[in-house]
Design a protein around this motif. Sequence first.
Motif, mmCIF file in Angstrom:
data_model
loop_
_atom_site.group_PDB
_atom_site.id
_atom_site.type_symbol
_atom_site.label_atom_id
_atom_site.label_comp_id
_atom_site.label_asym_id
_atom_site.label_seq_id
_atom_site.Cartn_x
_atom_site.Cartn_y
_atom_site.Cartn_z
ATOM 1 N N LYS A 27 -5.048 5.999 7.070
ATOM 2 C CA LYS A 27 -4.902 4.538 7.054
ATOM 3 C C LYS A 27 -3.470 4.078 7.210
ATOM 4 C CE LYS A 27 -9.112 3.773 4.526
ATOM 5 N NZ LYS A 27 -9.689 3.699 3.191
ATOM 6 N N TYR A 28 -2.557 4.728 6.502
ATOM 7 C CA TYR A 28 -1.166 4.275 6.582
ATOM 8 C C TYR A 28 -0.609 4.424 8.005
ATOM 9 C CZ TYR A 28 -0.853 3.608 1.560
ATOM 10 O OH TYR A 28 -1.031 3.167 0.295
ATOM 11 N N ARG B 187 1.238 -2.143 13.620
ATOM 12 C CA ARG B 187 2.445 -2.948 13.513
ATOM 13 C C ARG B 187 3.401 -2.653 14.662
ATOM 14 N NH1 ARG B 187 4.857 -2.834 7.507
ATOM 15 N NH2 ARG B 187 3.297 -4.074 6.453
ATOM 16 N N GLU C 133 9.100 2.389 4.738
ATOM 17 C CA GLU C 133 8.819 3.458 3.792
ATOM 18 C C GLU C 133 8.190 2.921 2.515
ATOM 19 O OE1 GLU C 133 11.622 6.993 2.667
ATOM 20 O OE2 GLU C 133 11.945 5.280 1.379
ATOM 21 N N ALA C 134 8.688 1.764 2.055
ATOM 22 C CA ALA C 134 8.235 1.260 0.771
ATOM 23 C C ALA C 134 6.777 0.825 0.823
ATOM 24 C CB ALA C 134 9.108 0.097 0.341
ATOM 25 N N GLU C 135 6.298 0.413 2.000
ATOM 26 C CA GLU C 135 4.932 -0.089 2.063
ATOM 27 C C GLU C 135 3.995 0.957 2.642
ATOM 28 O OE1 GLU C 135 5.787 -3.233 4.705
ATOM 29 O OE2 GLU C 135 7.517 -3.674 3.458
ATOM 30 N N VAL D 89 4.548 4.216 3.364
ATOM 31 C CA VAL D 89 4.945 5.588 3.141
ATOM 32 C C VAL D 89 5.789 6.078 4.306
ATOM 33 C CG1 VAL D 89 4.207 7.836 2.406
ATOM 34 C CG2 VAL D 89 2.805 5.883 1.880
ATOM 35 N N VAL E 45 -10.489 -0.705 2.840
ATOM 36 C CA VAL E 45 -10.007 -0.388 1.501
ATOM 37 C C VAL E 45 -8.836 0.574 1.635
ATOM 38 C CG1 VAL E 45 -10.586 0.589 -0.724
ATOM 39 C CG2 VAL E 45 -12.278 -0.729 0.524
ATOM 40 N N LEU E 46 -7.740 0.196 1.050
ATOM 41 C CA LEU E 46 -6.545 1.030 1.141
ATOM 42 C C LEU E 46 -6.101 1.387 -0.273
ATOM 43 C CD1 LEU E 46 -4.300 2.080 3.133
ATOM 44 C CD2 LEU E 46 -3.037 0.062 2.506
ATOM 45 N N ASN E 47 -5.961 2.656 -0.498
ATOM 46 C CA ASN E 47 -5.477 3.125 -1.784
ATOM 47 C C ASN E 47 -3.963 3.161 -1.764
ATOM 48 O OD1 ASN E 47 -7.101 3.917 -4.006
ATOM 49 N ND2 ASN E 47 -8.172 5.253 -2.573
ATOM 50 N N MET E 48 -3.362 2.394 -2.615
ATOM 51 C CA MET E 48 -1.904 2.442 -2.711
ATOM 52 C C MET E 48 -1.598 3.163 -4.014
ATOM 53 S SD MET E 48 0.215 -0.895 -1.870
ATOM 54 C CE MET E 48 1.815 -0.885 -1.184
ATOM 55 N N GLY E 49 -1.088 4.339 -3.920
ATOM 56 C CA GLY E 49 -0.836 5.105 -5.122
ATOM 57 C C GLY E 49 -2.018 5.976 -5.471
ATOM 58 N N HIS F 21 2.826 6.954 -4.357
ATOM 59 C CA HIS F 21 3.307 6.031 -3.345
ATOM 60 C C HIS F 21 4.735 5.664 -3.709
ATOM 61 C CE1 HIS F 21 3.793 2.297 -1.097
ATOM 62 N NE2 HIS F 21 2.807 2.690 -0.337
ATOM 63 N N PRO F 22 5.615 5.569 -2.723
ATOM 64 C CA PRO F 22 7.018 5.383 -3.075
ATOM 65 C C PRO F 22 7.322 4.109 -3.849
ATOM 66 C CG PRO F 22 6.672 5.305 -0.699
ATOM 67 C CD PRO F 22 5.426 5.792 -1.300
ATOM 68 N N SER F 23 6.512 3.064 -3.716
ATOM 69 C CA SER F 23 6.963 1.839 -4.384
ATOM 70 C C SER F 23 5.965 1.277 -5.382
ATOM 71 C CB SER F 23 7.349 0.788 -3.362
ATOM 72 O OG SER F 23 6.494 0.839 -2.285
ATOM 73 N N VAL G 235 0.275 -6.896 2.806
ATOM 74 C CA VAL G 235 0.537 -5.603 2.163
ATOM 75 C C VAL G 235 2.001 -5.500 1.761
ATOM 76 C CG1 VAL G 235 0.497 -3.117 2.457
ATOM 77 C CG2 VAL G 235 -1.269 -4.498 3.499
ATOM 78 N N VAL H 9 4.275 -4.783 -2.549
ATOM 79 C CA VAL H 9 5.391 -4.025 -3.129
ATOM 80 C C VAL H 9 6.435 -4.974 -3.713
ATOM 81 C CG1 VAL H 9 5.053 -1.987 -1.713
ATOM 82 C CG2 VAL H 9 6.551 -3.777 -0.904
#
Lengths: 345, 152, 378
Positions: free
Chosen positions: A148-149, A156, A228-230, A232, C21-25, C28-30, C359, C363
């Motif tokens: 997904k990322y 984008r 990177e922050a959003e 990865v 559906v997006l899993n953040m963490g 995850h860096p932030s 998104v 952060v």
Amino acid sequence: MLELFKPYTEELVKIVILLALISLAIAYLTWLERKVIGHIQSRLGPMRVGWHGLLQPIADGIKFIIKEDIIPAKADRFGFILAPLLAFIPAFIVFALIPFDGPQAFTVGGKTYSGYVADVDIALLFVMAITSICVLGLIVGGWASNSKYPLLGALRSVAQLVSYEIPMGLSVMGVVLMAGSLSLVRIVQAQERLGWWFFLPQLVGFVIYFICGVAETNRNPFDLPEAEAELVGGYHTEYSGFRFALFFLAEYANMITISAVAATLFLGGWLMPFPSLLAPYLSWVPGIVWFSLKVFAFLFLYLWFRGTFPRYRFDQLMGIMWKILLPVAIANILVTAGVMLYLNR
Amino acid sequence: MTPVAQLVKKILFIDLFQGLAITIREMFTPAVTEQYPRQRSHVYERFRGEPRMGVDANGKTLCIACNLCAQVCPENCITVKREKNPETKKFELTGYVFDMRRCMFCGFCEEICPTDCIQLTPAYELARYDVRDFVLELPALERGMDKTHYRK
Amino acid sequence: MSNTAPPAAATAPILKEDVMVLNMGPQHPSTHGVLRVILKLDGEKIVDLDCDIGYLHRGIEKIAENRSYTGAAPYMDRLDYIAAVSNNLAYVGAVEKLAGVQVPPKAQHVRVILTELTRIASHLLWLGTHAMDIGALTVFLYCFREREDILNILEMTTGARLTTNAFRVGGLAADIPDGFVEKTRAFCDLIGGRIDEYEGLLSANRIWLSRTRGIGVINAGDAVAIGLSGPSLRGSGVKWDLRKAQPYEAYSKFEFDIPTGANGDTYDRYLVRLEEMRQAKRIILQALDGMPEGDFRAKVPRVLKPPAGEVYHSIEAPKGELGFYLVSDGSANPYRVRIKGPSFFNLQAMRRLCIGHFVADVVAIIGTLDIVLGEIDR
């Protein structure tokens, strides 16, 4: 077979030299970036490998090559392998058209050689066209990763790169109108004839070009595709080892390309600054040195920006492009065309 | 500030140049990096690092086997082995185990020790290759842990 | 973690098949630790969001029940490990309240100085990570450079840099060392200019403005209803600071302002925290000037057995109201330790703040709430 290549010996030799030099330049651009950003951030940057980390890029290169080649199980293998090449190869092709020095750059054995591989009449158009192929690499990579990322990053980057091509193309039109040619060599020669570099009469175009250039190369403050922050790692999240290195090299090659084109179009390419003032003392300096200095100045700007600015949000980025840069670029063309018409009446 | 002045400022990128000026100034100020193995950081004397047991001038332990450190330790990482001497009716130390795997360097043991025997010293290079090296017995505590030296 | 009704944008009908559906963490860096945010996205727009917590649960409340009153204090450093001193102060203060211990004035002053230094350190770390999430890498390292000075002062005074275990029931672990006053003063002289530098990099920057203005807006009523506290609450314009509202330690002696925001957006919370750093510096200088002589620790029995009863003590930690609810049954160990951490309550605002944003704003909003997972999960 060899007979076939014989007429192109000069070009082939130049290509080999160029490939080596550009690769080295990219490697040391990464070193420079780490050093400059390090010092901006009151750090030192690489210090351990070689004197002041000078061998760091080589160590990094070796690391990339010997790393395990990982292709995610659910990834589309063909696309996954193709994508880095799609990004990497066009980034290098462009250098064939960049005039590093004038038509009579250096003499070897009584024969004069030019400071570029090829002078094409539509060089500028060709450069623009080839650089936009890189986008394909990003979207294929993001899609083929099946994650997904990377997908979000790829979406984008495509939206960003495709849209920024437009004002970028328009911003150089002013230069083309003034020089009356799309050939990069002749654009520089036009600046020599005019006595001014084009960044002064084309200040608006120059600023727009550079902003778009930063966006085109996914650099801060427009580094959304790999924010990177959003996200990865953006489109190359799933890439590692040498495939990642290819993406990485492509990005830096693109930075050099954009800087080189900017130096050619707006800062007079291989020309010496203030010729009336400096010519008596510095006429022995080859044009490629001036050219490199100009490119370096742009690259430094890139790094300086990265060390200073936060990152725009995706929609804001598109807003800037469509609502500000595009109208201003069009207005710039109209004004330039009007002035040129008036002058050439 | 009038809207016109704001617009002019925006077109001239004043806000961005302000930031650029700060970063370029920082670029020419000395870096604060400490290049660790080559330069070791200055550690204050109160720093709570490697545990050590003190000995007196004759090399005899200062520990009086009072067991206070074992009692106060929140993580129960100290074991005092002691025996009551039937003649003097006093405890005598037979062994002391400090389990550094559990230690969180709170410093309660050194604070409560009546003879200042156990101390957390400023030595901070505590990484070891073998987890068993973290269970310290009396000789190791008196001698100090084997130093790991990082080469330049 | 659902709470007040989401804004209108979220309730608009959407096509289900467009929702990703997006899993953040939790990696995850932030997400500032091990927070897992489950995002439901329409394109890049957030339709719904759920926070999954507990990845850092260590059972500190339960551990404390099995330790003596004094022995539980070091564990409290590990709640909000960025502001360990504040946690320690809140817990020790609760025990002192329960046992009726009077703290000598010198200890109170040093406590104020150390907690305010910690406030600056916590806000510096917040500013650095927040700016880095929004893409300004350099501010992060500048902030850490200044935080290093604070950590040095803490190391010099308490013996540790992060998990300081700074205070004891009844006062301090040890008297202030030589050079403490000078070093703290030198830091105070330095930090003002450095805050101006951060402001120069961010406050007027158009990119920073466009990333923070109007992002994560919450009005005063909602902020109170959700239970926000600290700078996140004051950013919405509620002038509530426990240092003024119910002064503890020596805070009633010092003069300082409570900065508040007007719009309740990310930018206001940013300004509030920057101003709080300046105010913290002001408090430190006053405390240094008026440092009384005397004992640093009251006489407290070695085995503390407070009378049976219960007590709630809360302080203004850098992130908000940090409270400890202690129940004593008269024995040497607490019967119950309940921790009211600010991060947990502030995190509740996530859903309310994020829906309808992008998104990239998630952060920024995680950053502006200034959460620490060590304290949320305990």
